[in-house]
Every structure is written in C-alpha cells, then in structure tokens.
Design a protein around this motif. Structure first.
Motif, PDB file in Angstrom:
ATOM      1  N   ARG A 178       3.290 -29.390 -59.859  1.00 24.53           N
ATOM      2  CA  ARG A 178       3.417 -28.635 -58.619  1.00 24.53           C
ATOM      3  C   ARG A 178       2.995 -29.443 -57.388  1.00 24.53           C
ATOM      4  N   PRO A 179       1.890 -30.201 -57.420  1.00 24.79           N
ATOM      5  CA  PRO A 179       1.579 -31.032 -56.252  1.00 24.79           C
ATOM      6  C   PRO A 179       2.723 -31.984 -55.907  1.00 24.79           C
ATOM      7  N   GLY A 180       3.418 -32.494 -56.921  1.00 25.24           N
ATOM      8  CA  GLY A 180       4.564 -33.343 -56.664  1.00 25.24           C
ATOM      9  C   GLY A 180       5.698 -32.568 -56.025  1.00 25.24           C
ATOM     10  N   ALA A 181       5.896 -31.321 -56.484  1.00 24.89           N
ATOM     11  CA  ALA A 181       6.928 -30.467 -55.890  1.00 24.89           C
ATOM     12  C   ALA A 181       6.611 -30.194 -54.424  1.00 24.89           C
ATOM     13  N   GLU A 182       5.348 -29.912 -54.128  1.00 28.99           N
ATOM     14  CA  GLU A 182       4.960 -29.648 -52.744  1.00 28.99           C
ATOM     15  C   GLU A 182       5.125 -30.905 -51.884  1.00 28.99           C
ATOM     16  N   PHE A 183       4.867 -32.060 -52.469  1.00 28.75           N
ATOM     17  CA  PHE A 183       5.085 -33.317 -51.741  1.00 28.75           C
ATOM     18  C   PHE A 183       6.566 -33.493 -51.414  1.00 28.75           C
ATOM     19  N   ILE A 184       7.437 -33.255 -52.404  1.00 30.68           N
ATOM     20  CA  ILE A 184       8.881 -33.389 -52.177  1.00 30.68           C
ATOM     21  C   ILE A 184       9.341 -32.411 -51.110  1.00 30.68           C
ATOM     22  N   VAL A 185       8.881 -31.178 -51.192  1.00 32.06           N
ATOM     23  CA  VAL A 185       9.254 -30.168 -50.201  1.00 32.06           C
ATOM     24  C   VAL A 185       8.825 -30.600 -48.803  1.00 32.06           C
ATOM     25  N   SER A 186       7.651 -31.194 -48.707  1.00 35.25           N
ATOM     26  CA  SER A 186       7.125 -31.606 -47.398  1.00 35.25           C
ATOM     27  C   SER A 186       7.953 -32.712 -46.766  1.00 35.25           C
ATOM     28  N   GLN A 187       8.720 -33.445 -47.573  1.00 34.26           N
ATOM     29  CA  GLN A 187       9.569 -34.505 -47.034  1.00 34.26           C
ATOM     30  C   GLN A 187      10.787 -33.946 -46.300  1.00 34.26           C
ATOM     31  N   HIS A 188      10.990 -32.638 -46.372  1.00 33.90           N
ATOM     32  CA  HIS A 188      12.106 -31.964 -45.695  1.00 33.90           C
ATOM     33  C   HIS A 188      11.615 -31.171 -44.479  1.00 33.90           C
ATOM     34  N   ASN A 189      10.511 -31.597 -43.894  1.00 32.24           N
ATOM     35  CA  ASN A 189       9.940 -30.938 -42.710  1.00 32.24           C
ATOM     36  C   ASN A 189       9.575 -29.487 -42.977  1.00 32.24           C
ATOM     37  N   LEU A 190       9.161 -29.214 -44.194  1.00 28.48           N
ATOM     38  CA  LEU A 190       8.654 -27.902 -44.590  1.00 28.48           C
ATOM     39  C   LEU A 190       7.208 -28.091 -45.022  1.00 28.48           C
ATOM     40  N   VAL A 191       6.338 -27.211 -44.576  1.00 30.22           N
ATOM     41  CA  VAL A 191       4.907 -27.377 -44.836  1.00 30.22           C
ATOM     42  C   VAL A 191       4.453 -26.348 -45.869  1.00 30.22           C
ATOM     43  N   PRO A 192       4.179 -26.788 -47.110  1.00 31.62           N
ATOM     44  CA  PRO A 192       3.677 -25.842 -48.113  1.00 31.62           C
ATOM     45  C   PRO A 192       2.427 -25.154 -47.602  1.00 31.62           C
ATOM     46  N   SER A 193       2.405 -23.832 -47.739  1.00 31.23           N
ATOM     47  CA  SER A 193       1.309 -23.067 -47.160  1.00 31.23           C
ATOM     48  C   SER A 193       1.163 -21.747 -47.904  1.00 31.23           C
ATOM     49  N   PHE A 194      -0.056 -21.265 -47.929  1.00 33.33           N
ATOM     50  CA  PHE A 194      -0.277 -19.928 -48.466  1.00 33.33           C
ATOM     51  C   PHE A 194      -1.559 -19.373 -47.852  1.00 33.33           C
ATOM     52  N   ASP A 195      -1.412 -18.277 -47.145  1.00 36.33           N
ATOM     53  CA  ASP A 195      -2.569 -17.606 -46.577  1.00 36.33           C
ATOM     54  C   ASP A 195      -2.261 -16.120 -46.484  1.00 36.33           C
ATOM     55  N   ALA A 196      -3.126 -15.383 -45.826  1.00 39.34           N
ATOM     56  CA  ALA A 196      -2.976 -13.931 -45.775  1.00 39.34           C
ATOM     57  C   ALA A 196      -1.710 -13.488 -45.064  1.00 39.34           C
ATOM     58  N   ALA A 197      -1.141 -14.357 -44.226  1.00 38.19           N
ATOM     59  CA  ALA A 197       0.071 -14.001 -43.485  1.00 38.19           C
ATOM     60  C   ALA A 197       1.335 -14.202 -44.299  1.00 38.19           C
ATOM     61  N   CYS A 198       1.239 -14.849 -45.459  1.00 35.38           N
ATOM     62  CA  CYS A 198       2.412 -15.141 -46.271  1.00 35.38           C
ATOM     63  C   CYS A 198       3.088 -13.847 -46.715  1.00 35.38           C
ATOM     64  N   PRO A 199       4.406 -13.717 -46.546  1.00 38.40           N
ATOM     65  CA  PRO A 199       5.095 -12.468 -46.898  1.00 38.40           C
ATOM     66  C   PRO A 199       5.191 -12.214 -48.401  1.00 38.40           C
ATOM     67  N   TRP A 200       4.918 -13.247 -49.231  1.00 41.59           N
ATOM     68  CA  TRP A 200       5.117 -13.102 -50.678  1.00 41.59           C
ATOM     69  C   TRP A 200       3.790 -13.235 -51.408  1.00 41.59           C
ATOM     70  N   ARG A 201       3.452 -12.247 -52.206  1.00 41.33           N
ATOM     71  CA  ARG A 201       2.218 -12.277 -53.004  1.00 41.33           C
ATOM     72  C   ARG A 201       2.562 -12.788 -54.397  1.00 41.33           C
ATOM     73  N   ILE A 202       2.726 -14.089 -54.535  1.00 35.00           N
ATOM     74  CA  ILE A 202       3.178 -14.686 -55.784  1.00 35.00           C
ATOM     75  C   ILE A 202       2.275 -15.826 -56.232  1.00 35.00           C
ATOM     76  N   GLU A 203       1.087 -15.928 -55.624  1.00 31.83           N
ATOM     77  CA  GLU A 203       0.259 -17.106 -55.847  1.00 31.83           C
ATOM     78  C   GLU A 203      -0.172 -17.281 -57.299  1.00 31.83           C
ATOM     79  N   ALA A 204      -0.279 -16.202 -58.065  1.00 27.62           N
ATOM     80  CA  ALA A 204      -0.764 -16.313 -59.439  1.00 27.62           C
ATOM     81  C   ALA A 204       0.363 -16.270 -60.464  1.00 27.62           C
ATOM     82  N   LEU A 205       1.609 -16.267 -60.005  1.00 27.46           N
ATOM     83  CA  LEU A 205       2.739 -16.068 -60.905  1.00 27.46           C
ATOM     84  C   LEU A 205       3.389 -17.380 -61.326  1.00 27.46           C
ATOM     85  N   GLU A 206       3.869 -17.400 -62.571  1.00 32.32           N
ATOM     86  CA  GLU A 206       4.727 -18.496 -62.994  1.00 32.32           C
ATOM     87  C   GLU A 206       6.037 -18.416 -62.214  1.00 32.32           C
ATOM     88  N   ALA A 207       6.748 -19.538 -62.147  1.00 31.74           N
ATOM     89  CA  ALA A 207       7.937 -19.614 -61.300  1.00 31.74           C
ATOM     90  C   ALA A 207       8.967 -18.543 -61.651  1.00 31.74           C
TER      91      ALA A 207
END
Length: 264
Positions: free
Chosen positions: A44-73
């Motif tokens: 997953r850290p590698g996936a987040e690194f790849i995603v970040s190369q497309h000007n997208l910033v991996p993020s998760f906080d209380a404002a995130c619209p999706w409550r999926i932090e503990a779920l498998e893909a």
C-alpha cells in the motif's frame, strides 16, 4: 514488505524520469516495469507513492467522505459502489476481481477516491490502472449556460453523482457535473462560420459527458426540454453525425469496463 522511507522515495522519483536521449520504447519499458515493481515490493505505501506521482495527495482525515480506512480493498469497493452494482454490473464485478488498493486522495481542495487495479499492457507485461471517482454529490448543478438552455442533470447522472461526481481514468472518464456543457458552446460559432447545419439534431440539445480525447464524445441527446432522462449518443467530430443511441448506464458499464481490461 519492504519499508518505503523518504530516501527510497527520492531515489524512485529520480529513477521514474524518462531519459529523452534514449529510445522511447526502452525507457517506457524500464519505467513501467519500475512502477509495477514498486507496487509489488512496497504494498500500500507503494500504491500511495504511485498515486502521488499523478498530482493526487493520499489523505485520510475526519473530512474524508468515505469511511473505509479499516476495510480490505474488495470490501471498500462493495461499500462504496453497492448503489451502482445493478447499474454497472460488468464493471463492478471485474473491478472487484482486479482491485489492489482503494486510496482516498485530495486533488486541490477536492476529495477523490482512487481504485488501483491490476492491468496488463499491450505486450502482456503486468501493470496497473487508476480509476478515479469524485466525492458524492447529492445536488449536482450544471453551468449557468446549460441551465439557461433548459438543461437539467439527467436522472441517470444523478444516480452516478450520488456515489461519484465524475468517474473513470484520469485522462478520459465520465465528467463531473461542473464540466458538463452543451455542445453548442463549442460548435455554434464554428457551425455559423462554416454555414453548417446538422440534419437531425441541434448542438444545444447535446450535453457532452464523456469526451474521448480526440474530439469525439458521448452526449445526452435531448429531443424535448421535458426529457428527464434522455438517451445518449456518440457524436463524431469529423462527420458531425450522431449515432448509436444507448441508455446512460449501458454506455457507462461498457466504457468503464474497457478502462480496466487488459490492452490488446
């Protein structure tokens, strides 16, 4: 899985830059192989690194619209896309088979959800694809111009936008509501200058929602201003003809599925 630290990230960024002095095919193979190895080596850290190369910033906080932090893909896919399962059956089923990671990101001030899926390149080498969905929008609005022409968000689009306002690959998906425009905005001045009059439609009665990047698009074809859910058509920019009437979700299922199937 190996640890992906800042030193390794910096080196990988340098290694992913293609050397323009070398043959394109050689550098394309080198960098795409490296990208895939990052996913396999670092998880997953590698996936987040790849995603970040497309000007997208991996993020998760209380404002995130999706409550999926503990779920498998695959469970995250089911939770987010369950309202669309019967409307996009082939796409959702294949997505669940190929999903590797689901990553919430920020793009400027907007939230997006990235589905990273396994996909083979044209030469059979394993690679990946990013399918990006916008934040859910229960009350999408069109541009002032489109609304002044009597357009409303079609009912089918409302169903999609309630899950993802905009959906598909980064360089060619279903547009978010803010970018939906009638084709007349572009074509009316051109047609007037060229004295071109369409035979069986008006440019203002085509609401473009899925451009192909080559000037063509899929658009809703409104035949009257009372149409709540018009059929969609393909508009060809060379012939300026429309063809292939389809229900929106019939088109969307095929288009999205094609974006995650292996290249041939």
């Amino acid at each position: 899985m190996e640890q992906l630290n800042d030193l390794i990230r910096a080196q990988l960024k340098r290694d992913l830059i293609r050397d323009k002095a070398l043959p394109f095919e050689k550098e394309f193979c080198r960098t795409t192989d490296l990208e895939r190895s990052i996913l396999d080596q670092f998880g997953r850290p590698g996936a987040e690194f790849i995603v970040s190369q497309h000007n997208l910033v991996p993020s998760f906080d209380a404002a995130c619209p999706w409550r999926i932090e503990a779920l498998e893909a695959v469970d995250a896919v089911d939770k987010v896309l369950s309202p669309l399962r019967r409307l996009l059956p082939k796409f959702v089923s294949t997505l669940e088979e190929r999903i590797r990671w689901v990553v919430p990101v920020r793009s400027g001030s907007d939230w997006k959800l990235v589905y990273l899926v396994d996909r083979a390149l044209y030469d059979g080498r394993p690679y990946y694809e990013l399918i990006v969905g916008g934040a859910p929008n229960s009350s999408p609005r069109l541009s002032d111009r489109a609304e002044s022409l009597g357009w409303q968000v079609p009912q089918a689009m409302n169903k999609l936008y309630s899950v993802h306002d905009g959906f598909g690959v980064l360089d060619g998906g279903i547009l978010s509501s803010r970018y939906l425009v009638d084709l007349g905005e572009l074509m009316d001045p051109i047609a007037k200058e060229q004295r071109f009059v369409p035979d069986d439609y008006e440019f203002q009665d085509l609401l473009e929602f899925c451009p192909d990047g080559a000037g063509n698009c899929q658009a809703f074809h409104r035949k009257s201003r009372t149409d709540a859910d018009p059929l969609t058509v393909d508009w060809d920019h060379e012939t300026r003809e429309i063809s292939g009437e389809m229900l929106f979700f019939e088109f969307a299922d095929e288009r999205l599925l094609g974006q995650i199937l292996d290249e041939e």
